[in-house]
Design a protein around this motif. Structure first.
Motif, mmCIF file in Angstrom:
data_model
loop_
_atom_site.group_PDB
_atom_site.id
_atom_site.type_symbol
_atom_site.label_atom_id
_atom_site.label_comp_id
_atom_site.label_asym_id
_atom_site.label_seq_id
_atom_site.Cartn_x
_atom_site.Cartn_y
_atom_site.Cartn_z
ATOM 1 N N GLY A 195 2.156 38.792 -25.084
ATOM 2 C CA GLY A 195 2.527 39.963 -25.712
ATOM 3 C C GLY A 195 4.268 39.372 -26.116
ATOM 4 O O GLY A 195 4.922 40.103 -26.617
ATOM 5 N N SER A 196 4.709 38.892 -25.543
ATOM 6 C CA SER A 196 5.851 38.678 -25.495
ATOM 7 C C SER A 196 6.029 36.337 -25.213
ATOM 8 O O SER A 196 5.991 36.171 -24.199
ATOM 9 C CB SER A 196 7.248 38.773 -24.433
ATOM 10 N N ALA A 197 6.021 35.561 -26.152
ATOM 11 C CA ALA A 197 6.268 34.222 -26.212
ATOM 12 C C ALA A 197 8.032 34.128 -26.615
ATOM 13 O O ALA A 197 8.239 34.407 -27.674
ATOM 14 C CB ALA A 197 5.300 33.874 -26.631
ATOM 15 N N VAL A 198 7.983 32.798 -26.656
ATOM 16 C CA VAL A 198 9.514 32.319 -27.128
ATOM 17 C C VAL A 198 9.400 30.661 -27.336
ATOM 18 O O VAL A 198 8.519 30.171 -26.458
ATOM 19 C CB VAL A 198 10.813 32.415 -26.297
ATOM 20 N N LEU A 199 9.491 30.479 -28.506
ATOM 21 C CA LEU A 199 9.884 28.891 -28.734
ATOM 22 C C LEU A 199 11.262 29.028 -28.369
ATOM 23 O O LEU A 199 12.372 28.984 -29.801
ATOM 24 C CB LEU A 199 9.420 28.588 -30.094
ATOM 25 N N VAL A 200 11.806 28.248 -27.692
ATOM 26 C CA VAL A 200 13.291 27.660 -27.443
ATOM 27 C C VAL A 200 13.367 26.828 -27.822
ATOM 28 O O VAL A 200 13.341 25.416 -27.398
ATOM 29 C CB VAL A 200 13.679 28.194 -26.331
ATOM 30 N N THR A 201 14.507 26.142 -29.325
ATOM 31 C CA THR A 201 15.192 24.908 -29.212
ATOM 32 C C THR A 201 16.246 24.794 -29.379
ATOM 33 O O THR A 201 17.048 25.244 -30.116
ATOM 34 C CB THR A 201 14.536 24.887 -30.605
ATOM 35 N N ARG A 208 23.662 14.755 -20.552
ATOM 36 C CA ARG A 208 23.286 15.253 -19.578
ATOM 37 C C ARG A 208 21.083 15.298 -19.899
ATOM 38 O O ARG A 208 21.295 16.704 -18.963
ATOM 39 C CB ARG A 208 24.602 17.017 -19.746
ATOM 40 N N ILE A 209 21.108 14.711 -20.149
ATOM 41 C CA ILE A 209 19.831 14.630 -19.877
ATOM 42 C C ILE A 209 18.954 14.905 -18.767
ATOM 43 O O ILE A 209 17.926 15.479 -18.489
ATOM 44 C CB ILE A 209 18.681 13.462 -20.810
ATOM 45 N N ASP A 236 5.895 25.203 -21.152
ATOM 46 C CA ASP A 236 5.710 23.540 -21.263
ATOM 47 C C ASP A 236 6.763 23.354 -21.923
ATOM 48 O O ASP A 236 7.809 24.161 -22.598
ATOM 49 C CB ASP A 236 4.422 23.308 -22.514
ATOM 50 N N LEU A 237 6.955 22.185 -21.502
ATOM 51 C CA LEU A 237 8.593 21.490 -21.758
ATOM 52 C C LEU A 237 8.310 20.390 -23.356
ATOM 53 O O LEU A 237 7.533 19.305 -22.881
ATOM 54 C CB LEU A 237 9.213 21.275 -21.143
ATOM 55 N N LEU A 238 8.975 20.130 -24.565
ATOM 56 C CA LEU A 238 8.419 19.554 -25.276
ATOM 57 C C LEU A 238 9.382 18.815 -25.898
ATOM 58 O O LEU A 238 10.538 19.611 -26.113
ATOM 59 C CB LEU A 238 7.832 20.233 -26.743
ATOM 60 N N ARG A 239 9.505 17.735 -26.042
ATOM 61 C CA ARG A 239 10.352 16.882 -26.913
ATOM 62 C C ARG A 239 9.884 16.545 -28.510
ATOM 63 O O ARG A 239 9.451 16.469 -28.966
ATOM 64 C CB ARG A 239 10.448 15.186 -26.146
ATOM 65 N N ASP A 240 11.656 16.852 -29.352
ATOM 66 C CA ASP A 240 11.430 16.659 -30.717
ATOM 67 C C ASP A 240 10.698 14.927 -31.192
ATOM 68 O O ASP A 240 11.430 13.999 -30.106
ATOM 69 C CB ASP A 240 12.997 16.796 -30.931
ATOM 70 N N ARG A 241 10.229 14.443 -31.486
ATOM 71 C CA ARG A 241 10.132 12.572 -31.755
ATOM 72 C C ARG A 241 10.765 12.257 -32.622
ATOM 73 O O ARG A 241 10.654 10.912 -32.496
ATOM 74 C CB ARG A 241 8.477 12.878 -32.117
ATOM 75 N N GLU A 242 11.395 13.131 -33.338
ATOM 76 C CA GLU A 242 12.136 11.782 -33.851
ATOM 77 C C GLU A 242 13.933 12.845 -33.615
ATOM 78 O O GLU A 242 14.625 11.810 -33.854
ATOM 79 C CB GLU A 242 12.722 13.314 -35.126
ATOM 80 N N ASP A 243 14.327 13.173 -32.557
ATOM 81 C CA ASP A 243 15.355 13.385 -31.636
ATOM 82 C C ASP A 243 15.181 13.666 -30.346
ATOM 83 O O ASP A 243 14.821 14.669 -30.112
ATOM 84 C CB ASP A 243 16.328 14.303 -32.482
ATOM 85 N N ASN A 245 17.130 13.819 -27.902
ATOM 86 C CA ASN A 245 18.047 14.826 -27.227
ATOM 87 C C ASN A 245 17.901 16.453 -27.693
ATOM 88 O O ASN A 245 18.685 17.656 -26.854
ATOM 89 C CB ASN A 245 19.323 14.588 -28.167
ATOM 90 N N LYS A 246 16.824 16.698 -28.365
ATOM 91 C CA LYS A 246 16.064 17.357 -28.627
ATOM 92 C C LYS A 246 15.022 18.141 -28.219
ATOM 93 O O LYS A 246 13.649 17.388 -28.108
ATOM 94 C CB LYS A 246 16.271 18.143 -30.423
ATOM 95 N N PHE A 247 14.502 19.779 -27.971
ATOM 96 C CA PHE A 247 13.781 19.664 -26.953
ATOM 97 C C PHE A 247 13.371 21.462 -27.406
ATOM 98 O O PHE A 247 13.884 21.921 -27.596
ATOM 99 C CB PHE A 247 13.652 19.936 -24.968
#
Length: 301
Positions: A195-201, A208-209, A236-243, A245-247
Motif C-alpha cells: 500500500g506504500s512503496a517508493v522508488l528513491v533515485t 563517497r560510494i 532492494d538497492l539497484l545501480r544505474d547501468r549507465e551511471d 554513481n546513481k542508485f
C-alpha cells in the motif's frame, strides 16, 4: 582383488551453485540445472544433483518437488545482471485493457518453465497519478531479458502498446551484479499487496560510494528483519547501468504506517546520517503502490 573404480560423475548443479564460471548465459544454466536435477533424482536418486543445496537429500521419492526447489535456490543466489524500471502513462479509457494484458505478462514471466531467467516482475501504480505505472523487472542477465521478449506473454504487452494505449514510456536500466549480494532481496515478500512503496533515485558523490554502501547495507538488510521493521515487505538497492554513481532504492511497505515506522528505526538512521554528511548530490522520490490494482498478482510474493 579390488573392485573396479566407480566412474566419476559430472555434477553440474553443485558447481553452478558454488558460482562456477561458464560461457553459457545464466538463464540457460538455470534451466539446464533444473532439468539435470530432475532427471538425476528421478532416475538414479542421485544426491550429486543436489549436493551443496540446502534441504535436498537425493531421495527419488521427492523428485517432483526437487527441480522447482533447485530452480528457486539457484535463482535466489543470482544477482540481477539486467533490470529495468519501465515508466508508462496509459490512456484513461484503456486502463482495464492494460491491466488485462499486464496480468498475463507479469504472472507468466514468473513461471520458470516459461521465463527461466526472470527473477522478479512487479507492476506498480503511481500514487499521484493513477494513469501512470512502473514495471519493475529483474533478469539474470541480458540474455534472459532478451529471451523474455520472445515469449507469448511479453507479446500481450507488446500488442497492447501497438494498439495505441500508451501515452508515453521511459526506461531506466539497473543491476545489482556490481553490488554485494545483500543488495537484492531473496527472501519472500509475503502475500499482501504493497500500500506504500517508493522508488528513491539518488546520485552519490563519487568519493563517497564506499561510505554510501556501508550505510545502505545496514539500512537494507535490517529493513528485511521483521523483528526490526515489521511493515517492510521488500527493500532492494539497484545501480544505474549507465551511471555508476546513481542508485535506486525500491522499498515496499504494507501501508503508510509501516513506511512511517521504518523512518523511526536505527537502520534508517544509517542512511539519514550519511545523507546528512553531504554525500548525496541529488535525490528524487516516486510514490507507488499495488493495493489499487485488482487481485493480488501485481506484487510478487
Amino acid at each position: 582383488a579390488r573392485p573396479p573404480a566407480r566412474p566419476r560423475r559430472f555434477c553440474l548443479v553443485p558447481a553452478m551453485a558454488r558460482g562456477a564460471s561458464s560461457a553459457l548465459p545464466a538463464a540457460l544454466l538455470l534451466l539446464l540445472a533444473t532439468v539435470w536435477a530432475l532427471v538425476a533424482v528421478r532416475f538414479r536418486g542421485d544426491s550429486c544433483a543436489t549436493s551443496g543445496l540446502p534441504g535436498f537429500t537425493g531421495s527419488s521419492g521427492r523428485s517432483a518437488a526437487v527441480a522447482p526447489r533447485i530452480a528457486r535456490t539457484l535463482a535466489s543466489r543470482a544477482a540481477v545482471g539486467s533490470g529495468v524500471l519501465v515508466s508508462v502513462e496509459i490512456k484513461p479509457d484503456r486502463i482495464e485493457d492494460f491491466l488485462s494484458a499486464m496480468e498475463v505478462d507479469v504472472t507468466k514471466s514468473r513461471d520458470k518453465a516459461l521465463d527461466p531467467g526472470c527473477l522478479r516482475f512487479d507492476l506498480l501504480r503511481d500514487r499521484d497519478d493513477p494513469n501512470k505505472f512502473v514495471f519493475y523487472e529483474c533478469y539474470l542477465d541480458d540474455g534472459a531479458a532478451a529471451h523474455h521478449k520472445t515469449t507469448s506473454h511479453y507479446n500481450a504487452w507488446a500488442e497492447f502498446k501497438a494498439s495505441g494505449g500508451v501515452v508515453s514510456q521511459s526506461v531506466a536500466k539497473v543491476e545489482t551484479a556490481s553490488l554485494p549480494a545483500w543488495a537484492f532481496q531473496t527472501s519472500d515478500c509475503g502475500n499482501k499487496p504493497t500500500g506504500s512503496a517508493v522508488l528513491v533515485t539518488v546520485d552519490i558523490k563519487p568519493d563517497r560510494i564506499d561510505d554510501f554502501l556501508k550505510a545502505m547495507e545496514d539500512d537494507v538488510t535490517k529493513s528485511r528483519d521483521k523483528a526490526l521493521d515489521p511493515g517492510c515487505l521488500r527493500f532492494d538497492l539497484l545501480r544505474d547501468r549507465e551511471d555508476p554513481n546513481k542508485f535506486v532504492f525500491y522499498e515496499a511497505y504494507s501501508d503508510d504506517e509501516g513506511a512511517a515506522q521504518h523512518k523511526t528505526t536505527s537502520h534508517y538512521k544509517s542512511w539519514a546520517d550519511f545523507k546528512g554528511t553531504g554525500g548525496v548530490a541529488s535525490q528524487s522520490v516516486t510514490k507507488v503502490e499495488t493495493a489499487s490494482i485488482p487481485g493480488t498478482w501485481a506484487f510478487q510474493a
